[in-house]
Design a protein around this motif. Structure first.
Motif, PDB file in Angstrom:
ATOM      1  N   GLN A  20       0.838  -1.196   0.000  1.00  0.00           N
ATOM      2  CA  GLN A  20       0.000   0.000   0.000  1.00  0.00           C
ATOM      3  C   GLN A  20       0.874   1.247   0.000  1.00  0.00           C
ATOM      4  O   GLN A  20       1.778   1.362   0.820  1.00  0.00           O
ATOM      5  N   LYS A  21       0.598   2.149  -0.929  1.00  0.00           N
ATOM      6  CA  LYS A  21       1.290   3.436  -0.956  1.00  0.00           C
ATOM      7  C   LYS A  21       0.521   4.400  -0.065  1.00  0.00           C
ATOM      8  O   LYS A  21      -0.669   4.613  -0.255  1.00  0.00           O
ATOM      9  N   LEU A  22       1.201   4.970   0.924  1.00  0.00           N
ATOM     10  CA  LEU A  22       0.544   5.897   1.844  1.00  0.00           C
ATOM     11  C   LEU A  22       0.711   7.348   1.419  1.00  0.00           C
ATOM     12  O   LEU A  22      -0.182   8.153   1.635  1.00  0.00           O
ATOM     13  N   THR A  33      11.492  10.359  -5.286  1.00  0.00           N
ATOM     14  CA  THR A  33      10.545  10.796  -4.262  1.00  0.00           C
ATOM     15  C   THR A  33      10.836  10.087  -2.946  1.00  0.00           C
ATOM     16  O   THR A  33      11.279   8.935  -2.934  1.00  0.00           O
ATOM     17  N   LYS A  34      10.600  10.796  -1.838  1.00  0.00           N
ATOM     18  CA  LYS A  34      10.650  10.167  -0.512  1.00  0.00           C
ATOM     19  C   LYS A  34       9.227   9.751  -0.207  1.00  0.00           C
ATOM     20  O   LYS A  34       8.309  10.570  -0.227  1.00  0.00           O
ATOM     21  N   GLU A  35       9.038   8.454   0.037  1.00  0.00           N
ATOM     22  CA  GLU A  35       7.691   7.904   0.190  1.00  0.00           C
ATOM     23  C   GLU A  35       7.512   7.153   1.498  1.00  0.00           C
ATOM     24  O   GLU A  35       8.473   6.637   2.072  1.00  0.00           O
ATOM     25  N   VAL A  36       6.260   7.086   1.922  1.00  0.00           N
ATOM     26  CA  VAL A  36       5.862   6.253   3.049  1.00  0.00           C
ATOM     27  C   VAL A  36       4.935   5.186   2.477  1.00  0.00           C
ATOM     28  O   VAL A  36       3.920   5.510   1.844  1.00  0.00           O
ATOM     29  N   ASN A  37       5.320   3.927   2.652  1.00  0.00           N
ATOM     30  CA  ASN A  37       4.562   2.805   2.083  1.00  0.00           C
ATOM     31  C   ASN A  37       4.527   1.650   3.065  1.00  0.00           C
ATOM     32  O   ASN A  37       5.338   1.577   3.990  1.00  0.00           O
ATOM     33  N   PHE A  38       3.606   0.709   2.848  1.00  0.00           N
ATOM     34  CA  PHE A  38       3.660  -0.591   3.508  1.00  0.00           C
ATOM     35  C   PHE A  38       4.273  -1.535   2.503  1.00  0.00           C
ATOM     36  O   PHE A  38       3.763  -1.695   1.390  1.00  0.00           O
ATOM     37  N   ILE A  39       5.396  -2.156   2.888  1.00  0.00           N
ATOM     38  CA  ILE A  39       6.133  -3.023   1.967  1.00  0.00           C
ATOM     39  C   ILE A  39       6.414  -4.363   2.633  1.00  0.00           C
ATOM     40  O   ILE A  39       6.791  -4.427   3.809  1.00  0.00           O
ATOM     41  N   SER A  40       6.240  -5.424   1.850  1.00  0.00           N
ATOM     42  CA  SER A  40       6.643  -6.758   2.278  1.00  0.00           C
ATOM     43  C   SER A  40       8.030  -7.014   1.699  1.00  0.00           C
ATOM     44  O   SER A  40       8.213  -6.995   0.483  1.00  0.00           O
ATOM     45  N   TRP A  41       9.009  -7.218   2.569  1.00  0.00           N
ATOM     46  CA  TRP A  41      10.378  -7.512   2.155  1.00  0.00           C
ATOM     47  C   TRP A  41      10.622  -9.005   2.269  1.00  0.00           C
ATOM     48  O   TRP A  41      10.358  -9.607   3.305  1.00  0.00           O
ATOM     49  N   ASN A  42      11.087  -9.611   1.182  1.00  0.00           N
ATOM     50  CA  ASN A  42      11.403 -11.046   1.153  1.00  0.00           C
ATOM     51  C   ASN A  42      10.230 -11.907   1.616  1.00  0.00           C
ATOM     52  O   ASN A  42      10.397 -12.867   2.369  1.00  0.00           O
ATOM     53  N   LYS A  44       7.894 -11.419   3.684  1.00  0.00           N
ATOM     54  CA  LYS A  44       7.576 -11.426   5.110  1.00  0.00           C
ATOM     55  C   LYS A  44       6.456 -10.441   5.396  1.00  0.00           C
ATOM     56  O   LYS A  44       5.954  -9.772   4.507  1.00  0.00           O
ATOM     57  N   GLU A  45       6.067 -10.360   6.663  1.00  0.00           N
ATOM     58  CA  GLU A  45       4.999  -9.456   7.106  1.00  0.00           C
ATOM     59  C   GLU A  45       5.310  -8.022   6.657  1.00  0.00           C
ATOM     60  O   GLU A  45       6.428  -7.548   6.841  1.00  0.00           O
ATOM     61  N   PRO A  46       4.327  -7.331   6.062  1.00  0.00           N
ATOM     62  CA  PRO A  46       4.566  -5.947   5.623  1.00  0.00           C
ATOM     63  C   PRO A  46       4.916  -5.031   6.797  1.00  0.00           C
ATOM     64  O   PRO A  46       4.446  -5.228   7.908  1.00  0.00           O
ATOM     65  N   LYS A  47       5.777  -4.052   6.498  1.00  0.00           N
ATOM     66  CA  LYS A  47       6.187  -3.061   7.490  1.00  0.00           C
ATOM     67  C   LYS A  47       6.035  -1.676   6.888  1.00  0.00           C
ATOM     68  O   LYS A  47       6.060  -1.507   5.672  1.00  0.00           O
TER      69      LYS A  47
END
Length: 91
Positions: A20-22, A33-42, A44-47
């Motif tokens: 999700q892009k916040l 751009t400097k962004e705030v997002n919810f990202i799943s890395w590898n 795993k649970e999104p952060k």
């Protein structure tokens, strides 16, 4: 491949999915751009993730990732900071 560069082994490659892009915090003349997002890395649970991205989201800077409880604590600290009339020092 560029001379002198070795390929990255499959097991060392980083996989990410923007869940999700916040929002965009800042836009630079370079197109990044400097962004705030919810990202799943590898896978795993999104952060919550704060970092700079290129226009196509193919390249990124180092950033910060926060678990939900950590993000809530940062939001609480920032809210208390601004509620107290504090202002960020500008460079």
């Amino acid at each position: 491949m560029e001379k002198g560069k070795k390929p990255i082994p499959e097991q060392d490659k980083v996989v990410y999915e923007v869940i999700q892009k916040l929002g965009v915090v800042a836009e630079y003349s370079t197109g990044w751009t400097k962004e705030v997002n919810f990202i799943s890395w590898n896978n795993k649970e999104p952060k919550l993730d704060i970092r700079d991205w290129d226009e196509k989201h193919e390249h990124m800077s180092r950033g910060i990732t926060l678990k939900c409880d950590e993000a809530e604590k940062v939001a609480e600290l920032l809210s208390a900071f601004t509620a107290g009339g504090e202002q960020m020092a500008r460079a």
